[in-house]
Design a protein around this motif. Structure first.
Motif, short mmCIF file in Angstrom:
data_model
loop_
_atom_site.label_atom_id
_atom_site.label_comp_id
_atom_site.label_asym_id
_atom_site.label_seq_id
_atom_site.Cartn_x
_atom_site.Cartn_y
_atom_site.Cartn_z
N VAL A 67 0.74 -1.19 -0.14
CA VAL A 67 0.08 0.00 -0.51
C VAL A 67 0.98 1.19 0.07
O VAL A 67 2.43 0.99 0.88
N ALA A 68 0.87 2.59 -1.39
CA ALA A 68 1.66 3.25 -1.59
C ALA A 68 0.39 5.23 -1.39
O ALA A 68 -0.93 4.35 -1.34
N VAL A 69 0.96 5.31 -1.34
CA VAL A 69 0.59 7.04 -1.46
C VAL A 69 1.48 7.67 -2.87
O VAL A 69 2.64 7.92 -2.94
N ASP A 70 0.19 8.23 -3.47
CA ASP A 70 0.96 9.53 -4.40
C ASP A 70 0.44 10.88 -4.26
O ASP A 70 -1.12 10.76 -4.48
N GLN A 127 -2.76 12.45 -5.91
CA GLN A 127 -3.44 12.38 -4.46
C GLN A 127 -4.47 11.06 -4.41
O GLN A 127 -5.98 10.99 -4.13
N VAL A 128 -3.82 9.64 -4.52
CA VAL A 128 -4.74 8.74 -4.83
C VAL A 128 -3.81 7.86 -3.34
O VAL A 128 -2.82 7.36 -3.29
N ILE A 129 -4.89 7.27 -2.63
CA ILE A 129 -3.78 6.10 -1.94
C ILE A 129 -3.94 4.30 -2.75
O ILE A 129 -5.23 4.07 -3.56
N ILE A 130 -2.99 4.02 -3.02
CA ILE A 130 -2.80 2.70 -4.18
C ILE A 130 -2.84 1.26 -3.11
O ILE A 130 -1.89 0.94 -2.22
N VAL A 131 -3.49 0.29 -3.14
CA VAL A 131 -2.91 -0.82 -3.05
C VAL A 131 -2.95 -1.71 -4.29
O VAL A 131 -3.49 -1.65 -5.25
N VAL A 185 -4.54 -1.40 7.87
CA VAL A 185 -4.23 -0.67 7.07
C VAL A 185 -4.77 0.93 6.31
O VAL A 185 -3.98 1.91 6.41
N LEU A 186 -6.01 0.49 5.80
CA LEU A 186 -6.06 2.04 5.79
C LEU A 186 -7.06 2.58 6.28
O LEU A 186 -6.93 3.25 5.81
N GLU A 187 -7.55 2.49 6.84
CA GLU A 187 -7.75 3.00 7.70
C GLU A 187 -7.00 4.24 8.68
O GLU A 187 -7.57 5.51 8.59
N LYS A 188 -6.13 3.81 8.76
CA LYS A 188 -4.19 4.79 9.01
C LYS A 188 -4.37 5.45 8.17
O LYS A 188 -4.13 6.83 8.57
N ALA A 189 -4.61 5.27 6.61
CA ALA A 189 -3.78 5.89 5.63
C ALA A 189 -4.89 6.78 5.14
O ALA A 189 -4.25 8.08 4.89
N LEU A 198 -4.61 9.89 7.73
CA LEU A 198 -3.66 10.72 7.54
C LEU A 198 -3.64 11.33 5.95
O LEU A 198 -3.45 13.03 5.46
N TYR A 199 -4.55 10.86 4.79
CA TYR A 199 -4.64 12.07 3.34
C TYR A 199 -6.04 11.70 3.49
O TYR A 199 -6.78 10.39 2.64
N PRO A 200 -7.08 12.28 4.39
CA PRO A 200 -8.76 11.97 4.21
C PRO A 200 -9.07 12.44 2.71
O PRO A 200 -10.84 11.98 2.50
N GLU A 201 -8.74 13.03 2.08
CA GLU A 201 -9.00 13.56 0.87
C GLU A 201 -8.74 13.12 -0.10
O GLU A 201 -9.54 12.92 -1.56
N PHE A 202 -7.95 11.74 0.26
CA PHE A 202 -7.29 11.37 -1.05
C PHE A 202 -8.33 10.49 -2.00
O PHE A 202 -9.56 9.86 -1.14
N GLN A 203 -8.07 9.97 -2.74
CA GLN A 203 -9.10 8.51 -3.74
C GLN A 203 -8.58 7.22 -3.40
O GLN A 203 -7.34 7.47 -2.98
N LEU A 204 -8.85 6.15 -3.14
CA LEU A 204 -8.43 4.88 -2.97
C LEU A 204 -7.92 4.11 -4.79
O LEU A 204 -9.11 3.75 -5.55
#
Length: 637
Positions: A356-359, A363-367, A417-421, A424-430
């Protein structure tokens, strides 16, 4: 076909597979007979026989060795000649092979004894002429080498389970034992027993009436491959962009694919996003893919950072020796340490590796889920029976990948994992993505998460063909985009396509009465462009109607298994075979980007490209090459 039966058991070899091995042995033994006969004649005519310590022993060895090797030579020539008779299915023409092999086994034991005798004489009790000793040593050493190769070959074609069972329950148990034997290195883990039972049931039901050895399948695939190539040559219209399916009635049909609409802004940005995030799918493969892409400098680059790298608290599992997967992930994807939120490099049956990473640019959380890289992943791929998708009643999907997605969700929820992500980045998409097996698991993970994340999107690179039922495939178009490269096999792989390919191979074998060794040599000649394909397989144009209509058995007798399709909206990168030469590289070939319906990928093209087109680095390269404009940071998701 069927498998050779010797010593009361079946072997993984046919009676027509002995041509090339015996030909090699015949050449070797002719060489030995010439040497031994010459030395035997010289010894009889020599006046210096008294120089040998044991002249009678020498005379006995030379006479016995010459006679025995000559007898073995005659027997092997007989085996070779009989093995050359008839086509693959004409077993009756080679019915004497088992009896001859039983006699050859007796001679093999005598040969071993002779080698022991010769070894003792020429390496221990020497004293004869130097040239004589050198010649005999050469024969003895080469004979030991040939005996060793023979034993290795026997072990390779040995069937540990002995026989072919027509009884359904016995056949299920036989396949289960085979899978346990072939996959013994993975140990007895939690999911392995159930997976082996599932595999046994699938293979027993689809291959219960098939008695083929590996060489039969290889030759059948050669013929099917060349039939496909011949069909494409005859039917291809240069001015019309079409996709060919060459194993159904009338040998081929044309499905028009629309060109991908790069003029449409949404389509253009989707393609840019696919290209941008493709390197993330590449990174999931870790150090094995990094070493494959950089075979010379890869090890040095990984080791250079290994000692400087600190253990990340976001890692789970134990299969990241010296943090090599983490380092390779960064190098392949371009991510930094702070961008990687969680890694799970341990893979098991129904539990592929992922991270799981962030870009921040998009502005996305990536699985990202890894594709097939281990034996456990292969087993997951092969458990392909359909089952319901959790939380999506009435929608069916590939069982192995449904279980994989379920296990990934369990891990994500257990470690929050996603809950924590998103805290930190509430405005990002999955965004969920993956390649091959990872693409299938990513699709099903998206099905299970979309209620919680309504704006979720999924990118499936080279997804499995037998993944979703028709209804599920249609539903997935709302949030999944798939990318397929030319002839890659994974997107065409399903129970139905495998059954179709099985029937095509059987039809090709049954209708063609040419010997297996001739077909093999002709295939090599066609690959080297020494003979036209039409001459190789068909011999003449008049034979075509006899062979080609047999390639539709799957149509006439459809499988009871529900048909499954690749997911989402499919972007098809098609290679124009007319403009690309046989030896062209990417730069010399011409590719077109198409929008393809999900139901066109129902036939497996038999070609070397079916493997190379599926490699993740091939996909990433082509996406970047075909990008109409540069990919710049911006929120396209």
């Amino acid at each position: 076909m069927p498998a050779l039966e010797v010593l009361g058991r079946r072997w993984y070899i046919g009676s027509d597979d002995l041509v090339f091995p015996t030909f090699f042995c015949v050449l070797m033994r002719i060489f030995w007979v010439v040497i031994l006969a010459t030395r035997f004649s010289n010894y009889l005519n020599s006046t210096s026989n008294e120089d040998c310590v044991h002249p009678t022993l020498v005379l006995t060895y030379l006479a016995t060795a010459t006679a025995l090797i000559s007898l073995v030579l005659i027997v092997e020539m007989l085996v070779m000649i009989i093995s050359m008779r008839g086509g693959i299915m004409q077993v009756e023409k080679r019915s004497t092979i088992p009896a001859i092999l039983h006699f050859r086994l007796f001679l093999f034991l005598l040969e071993i004894g002779l080698c022991v005798f010769g070894t003792y004489w020429c390496f221990v009790e020497t004293g004869c002429d130097k040239d004589m000793i050198i010649s005999v040593r050469l024969v003895v050493i080469s004979n030991w080498v040939l005996i060793s190769l023979t034993l290795i070959g026997v072990i390779a074609v040995f069937d540990p389970f002995g026989g072919y069972h027509s009884d359904k329950s016995m056949n299920d148990k036989l396949w289960e034992k085979r899978f346990k034997c072939w996959c013994c290195c993975i140990g007895r883990k939690e999911n392995s027993h159930g997976a082996f039972e599932d595999l046994a049931r699938i293979f027993s039901s689809q291959f219960a009436d098939v008695d083929l050895v590996a060489s039969d399948i290889a030759v059948g695939l050669m013929m099917v491959s060349q039939q496909q190539h011949l069909a494409a040559q005859k039917r291809l219209d240069v001015n019309q962009l079409v996709y060919f399916n060459t194993l159904v009635k009338k040998m081929s049909f044309e499905i028009e694919c629309e060109r991908y609409d790069f003029e449409n802004r949404e389509s253009r940005e989707t393609f840019q996003d696919l290209t941008y995030f493709s390197s993330y799918a590449l990174g999931a493969y870790g150090w094995p893919l990094f070493m494959y892409i950089h075979p010379i400098t890869g090890c040095f680059n990984l080791c250079q950072e290994c000692s400087l790298f600190g253990r990340s608290s976001t890692s789970a599992g134990s299969e990241d020796i010296c943090h090599s997967n983490h380092i390779a992930l960064k190098k392949l994807s371009g991510l930094e340490d702070n961008d990687i939120l969680y890694t799970h490099f341990t893979s098991n049956i129904y539990s592929p590796a992922f991270y799981v990473a962030v870009d921040h640019n998009r502005q996305v959380i990536i699985v990202t889920i890894r594709g097939t890289l281990s034996l456990q992943d292969v087993i997951t791929d092969m458990v392909c029976e359909p089952q319901d998708i959790p939380g999506n009643p009435g929608l069916l999907a590939h069982r192995g990948m449904v279980l994989s997605a379920s296990n990934i969700i369990t891990i994500l929820e257990t470690d929050r994992v996603l809950e924590k992500a998103f805290s930190l980045y509430p405005e990002f998409q999955l965004l969920v993505l993956g390649h091959s097996l990872g693409a299938g698991a990513a699709t099903l993970l998206s099905f299970m998460l979309r209620d919680r994340y309504p704006t979720l999107r999924c990118f499936a690179y080279g997804p499995p063909g037998g993944l979703l039922s028709e209804e599920a495939a249609e539903e997935s178009k709302k949030f999944v985009v798939s990318t397929v490269v030319n002839k890659e096999f994974a997107t065409r792989l399903s129970i139905n396509s495998i059954v179709q390919l099985r029937d095509s191979v059987l039809s090709a074998i049954q209708i063609n009465h040419r010997s297996k060794w001739k077909l093999t040599l002709d295939h090599i000649m066609s690959v080297m462009r020494l003979r036209p394909i039409a001459e190789v397989i068909l011999n003449s144009e008049e034979e075509a109607p006899l062979i080609l209509p047999t390639f539709n058995r799957a149509e006439e007798d459809p499988s009871e298994v529900p048909k499954l399709y690749p997911p989402g909206k499919v972007i098809f990168i098609h290679r124009n075979e007319i403009q690309a030469s046989c030896c062209s590289s990417y730069s010399g070939a011409h590719y077109d980007v198409l929008s393809a319906p999900n139901n066109v990928f129902d036939t497996i093209p038999v070609s070397p490209e079916m493997l190379t087109d599926h490699l993740p680095d091939t996909l990433v390269y082509l996406l970047k090459e075909l990008q109409p404009i540069d990919v710049s940071p911006g929120s396209h998701i």
